[in-house]
Design a protein around this motif. Structure first.
Motif, PDB file in Angstrom:
ATOM      1  N   VAL A 149      -3.679 -39.773  21.354  1.00 44.96           N
ATOM      2  CA  VAL A 149      -2.957 -38.292  22.048  1.00 44.96           C
ATOM      3  C   VAL A 149      -2.814 -37.496  21.064  1.00 44.96           C
ATOM      4  N   SER A 150      -3.837 -36.465  20.565  1.00 46.64           N
ATOM      5  CA  SER A 150      -3.914 -35.825  19.401  1.00 46.64           C
ATOM      6  C   SER A 150      -3.071 -34.519  19.387  1.00 46.64           C
ATOM      7  N   GLY A 151      -2.637 -34.128  20.616  1.00 47.96           N
ATOM      8  CA  GLY A 151      -1.940 -32.935  20.359  1.00 47.96           C
ATOM      9  C   GLY A 151      -2.814 -31.670  19.987  1.00 47.96           C
ATOM     10  N   ASP A 152      -2.280 -30.845  18.918  1.00 51.76           N
ATOM     11  CA  ASP A 152      -2.911 -29.971  18.474  1.00 51.76           C
ATOM     12  C   ASP A 152      -3.148 -30.263  17.041  1.00 51.76           C
ATOM     13  N   PHE A 153      -3.546 -31.481  16.824  1.00 55.78           N
ATOM     14  CA  PHE A 153      -3.964 -31.766  15.531  1.00 55.78           C
ATOM     15  C   PHE A 153      -5.683 -31.676  15.211  1.00 55.78           C
ATOM     16  N   LEU A 154      -6.107 -32.717  16.433  1.00 55.50           N
ATOM     17  CA  LEU A 154      -7.601 -32.811  16.393  1.00 55.50           C
ATOM     18  C   LEU A 154      -7.998 -32.537  17.887  1.00 55.50           C
ATOM     19  N   PHE A 155      -9.151 -31.715  18.008  1.00 54.15           N
ATOM     20  CA  PHE A 155      -9.559 -31.097  19.073  1.00 54.15           C
ATOM     21  C   PHE A 155     -10.997 -31.588  19.314  1.00 54.15           C
ATOM     22  N   VAL A 156     -11.624 -31.336  20.303  1.00 52.26           N
ATOM     23  CA  VAL A 156     -12.943 -31.647  20.393  1.00 52.26           C
ATOM     24  C   VAL A 156     -13.791 -30.440  19.897  1.00 52.26           C
ATOM     25  N   GLY A 157     -14.275 -30.792  18.555  1.00 56.90           N
ATOM     26  CA  GLY A 157     -15.018 -29.594  17.879  1.00 56.90           C
ATOM     27  C   GLY A 157     -14.310 -28.693  17.020  1.00 56.90           C
ATOM     28  N   ASP A 158     -12.916 -28.911  16.785  1.00 51.09           N
ATOM     29  CA  ASP A 158     -12.055 -28.236  16.086  1.00 51.09           C
ATOM     30  C   ASP A 158     -10.849 -28.948  15.724  1.00 51.09           C
ATOM     31  N   LEU A 159     -10.199 -28.189  14.880  1.00 56.88           N
ATOM     32  CA  LEU A 159      -8.765 -28.679  14.405  1.00 56.88           C
ATOM     33  C   LEU A 159      -7.984 -27.676  14.721  1.00 56.88           C
ATOM     34  N   GLY A 160      -6.544 -28.027  14.952  1.00 58.71           N
ATOM     35  CA  GLY A 160      -5.353 -27.147  15.091  1.00 58.71           C
ATOM     36  C   GLY A 160      -5.232 -26.185  14.145  1.00 58.71           C
ATOM     37  N   ARG A 161      -5.441 -24.786  14.455  1.00 59.60           N
ATOM     38  CA  ARG A 161      -5.222 -23.571  13.420  1.00 59.60           C
ATOM     39  C   ARG A 161      -3.767 -23.825  12.675  1.00 59.60           C
ATOM     40  N   PRO A 162      -3.961 -23.651  11.242  1.00 61.29           N
ATOM     41  CA  PRO A 162      -2.927 -23.800  10.400  1.00 61.29           C
ATOM     42  C   PRO A 162      -2.130 -22.368  10.189  1.00 61.29           C
ATOM     43  N   ASP A 163      -2.425 -21.355  10.779  1.00 62.32           N
ATOM     44  CA  ASP A 163      -2.042 -20.147  10.359  1.00 62.32           C
ATOM     45  C   ASP A 163      -1.012 -19.496  11.321  1.00 62.32           C
ATOM     46  N   LEU A 164      -0.751 -20.210  12.219  1.00 64.78           N
ATOM     47  CA  LEU A 164       0.346 -19.475  13.438  1.00 64.78           C
ATOM     48  C   LEU A 164       1.716 -19.450  12.845  1.00 64.78           C
TER      49      LEU A 164
END
Length: 475
Positions: A149-164
């Motif tokens: 259960v990857s939350g906003d770490f690992l998405f399908v095709g992307d990673l969670g943005r670190p700039d927010l």
């Protein structure tokens, strides 16, 4: 083991109900605030929600963890990582007094829901406190995990943005260190088998990344092979440059969600049930102090609406994002909405903390009141107008879109950030507003009209402009 993803198409947000069918216990991970949906789903499958967990302090919606804990006395499982600035502040503020049943999780901590084990993995980068859960179904005899259960770490095709933390929450200088943290966090994937499924918190359309896939789930192995963000991690500098480039402007309401989810979302108790306004109440509405959120289609809105109304078509996937970016958190709201969509509109608004819904107006009732229109013109009509004095072009697309091509002389302000940048809006008699297709500019046009500006929406947006002004082919 029982698992269901409960997906919000408009916020592109996924919550997960995991249940042990042998013991009848269940946990909800990353719930939204209207928790009746989770309770009904659990009951329909002979499960009782005994726990609620979060992967991080969310920025894009108001968490339902506190609401579920109030309703069910469920144990709350949240991160203890990230330091004191990223600690949940509501765990000892139960409405009836005292603390909620809760447990703070550190890296590698485990907890069980019946015969299901959830192992905590600290995954900083998107946020400092972010955790994931590695799920193992011991009830089926498994001794290896079925899913992350990857939350906003690992998405399908992307990673969670670190700039927010910087672009949404205003913490200057935070984005590059966060990107570097995210790069090093990728090491945790090395020990997770390829067959493990990825159950992310968001899908395509979410503002928590820049290129999320439309497929709801994946596997660690597939993402390892084909995820562009993972493939960009050839070195720390290369990864930082890639992950920070082209991130969309965050909606204006993100900062408030982050704050409320940290200090504690207000407890709803039940879904608001606003009354239908009478003719006198409609007549006495003051759009300066009340947000009139008209949910009809744009063509109906521009043909006639109450003065000062905002335009948020209920059918649009961006309804929450647009409303959250253009209505102040404590502003009273009146909906213009078809009764068939009234509950949908209320749910959408409370999911982003817009709770002060004082009433609603049936679209048929508008006929009995003075209405105003909003101008919209074609590219052919716009061309001679732009050359005239007193006209300015406002492009409300994202900065990355604007950089790829725009109408000469246009000012660029993303429509989701417009409310915070009104001092940058050109001081012209009339604003010609465009986006890519005419949809986002329509939202901006209504917002600016409410602010007293004279506006014209460009029909078909920059796509229509570009079709009428094709770029020269390279030699």
């Amino acid at each position: 083991m029982f698992m269901r993803m409960i997906y919000d198409e408009k916020l592109a947000q996924a919550a997960y109900l995991l249940g042990c069918q042998k013991t009848g216990e269940a946990v909800v991970i990353d719930p939204e605030r209207d928790v009746d949906r989770y309770l009904e789903l659990a009951a329909a499958n002979n499960l009782t929600i005994t726990a609620v967990a979060e992967t991080h302090i969310h920025a894009d919606f108001l968490s339902g963890a506190r609401e579920l804990a109030e309703r069910t006395n469920a144990t709350v499982y949240v991160s203890a990582e990230g330091g004191p600035d990223w600690s949940y502040q509501w765990l000892d503020k139960k409405s009836s007094g005292g603390s909620y049943n809760h447990r703070l999780l550190k890296n590698n901590d485990t907890f069980a829901i019946g015969n299901i084990e959830l192992r905590t993995i600290h995954t900083p980068g998107h946020t400092p406190e972010h955790i994931c859960f590695l799920v193992t179904d011991h009830g089926s005899g498994a001794n290896e995990p079925i899913a992350l259960v990857s939350g906003d770490f690992l998405f399908v095709g992307d990673l969670g943005r670190p700039d927010l933390l910087e672009t949404a929450a205003g913490q200057t200088g935070a984005m590059e260190p966060s990107a570097r943290n995210l790069y090093h966090t990728l090491d945790v994937l090395k020990s997770i088998p390829d067959f493990v499924q990825v159950w992310p918190a968001h899908g395509a359309g979410s503002a928590c990344g820049k290129a999320l896939g439309a497929i709801p789930t994946s596997t660690v192995g597939y993402e390892r092979r084909f995820n562009p963000a993972l493939k960009a991690a050839t070195s720390e500098p290369a990864f930082v440059d890639f992950i920070l480039a082209g991130q969309p402007e965050p909606p204006l309401y993100f900062a408030e969600m982050k704050r409320l989810n940290k200090v504690g979302p207000p407890v709803l108790g039940r879904l608001p049930n606003p009354p239908r306004l009478t003719a006198d109440q409609i007549r006495n509405l003051d759009y300066h102090t009340t947000a009139i959120a008209d949910t009809r289609p744009w063509d109906d809105f521009r043909a006639g609406h109450l003065p000062g109304s905002l335009s948020f078509p209920i059918s649009a996937r961006s309804f929450n994002t647009d409303a959250g970016s253009m209505i102040a958190p404590d502003e009273p709201i009146v909906l213009v909405v078809d009764p068939a969509h009234r509950e949908e509109a209320v749910r959408d608004l409370i999911r982003i903390g817009l709770d002060h819904i004082e009433g609603w107006i049936h679209p048929d009732d508008l006929e009995d009141h003075p209405l105003v229109t909003t101008d919209e013109i074609s590219v052919e009509q716009a061309e001679p107008l732009i050359a005239k004095p007193g006209i300015a072009v406002l492009d409300v697309r994202r900065a990355a879109e604007f950089a790829e091509g725009h109408i000469d002389g246009a000012t660029n302000i993303a429509h989701t950030r417009l409310a915070s940048r009104m001092d940058e809006v050109p001081d012209a008699d009339t604003l010609l507003i465009n986006c890519r297709s005419g949809f986002r500019s329509a939202r901006a046009a209504a917002y600016l009209e409410r602010a007293g500006r004279k506006v014209i929406n460009l029909q078909g947006g920059y796509l229509a402009w570009e079709a009428a002004h094709p770029r020269p082919s390279p030699l």
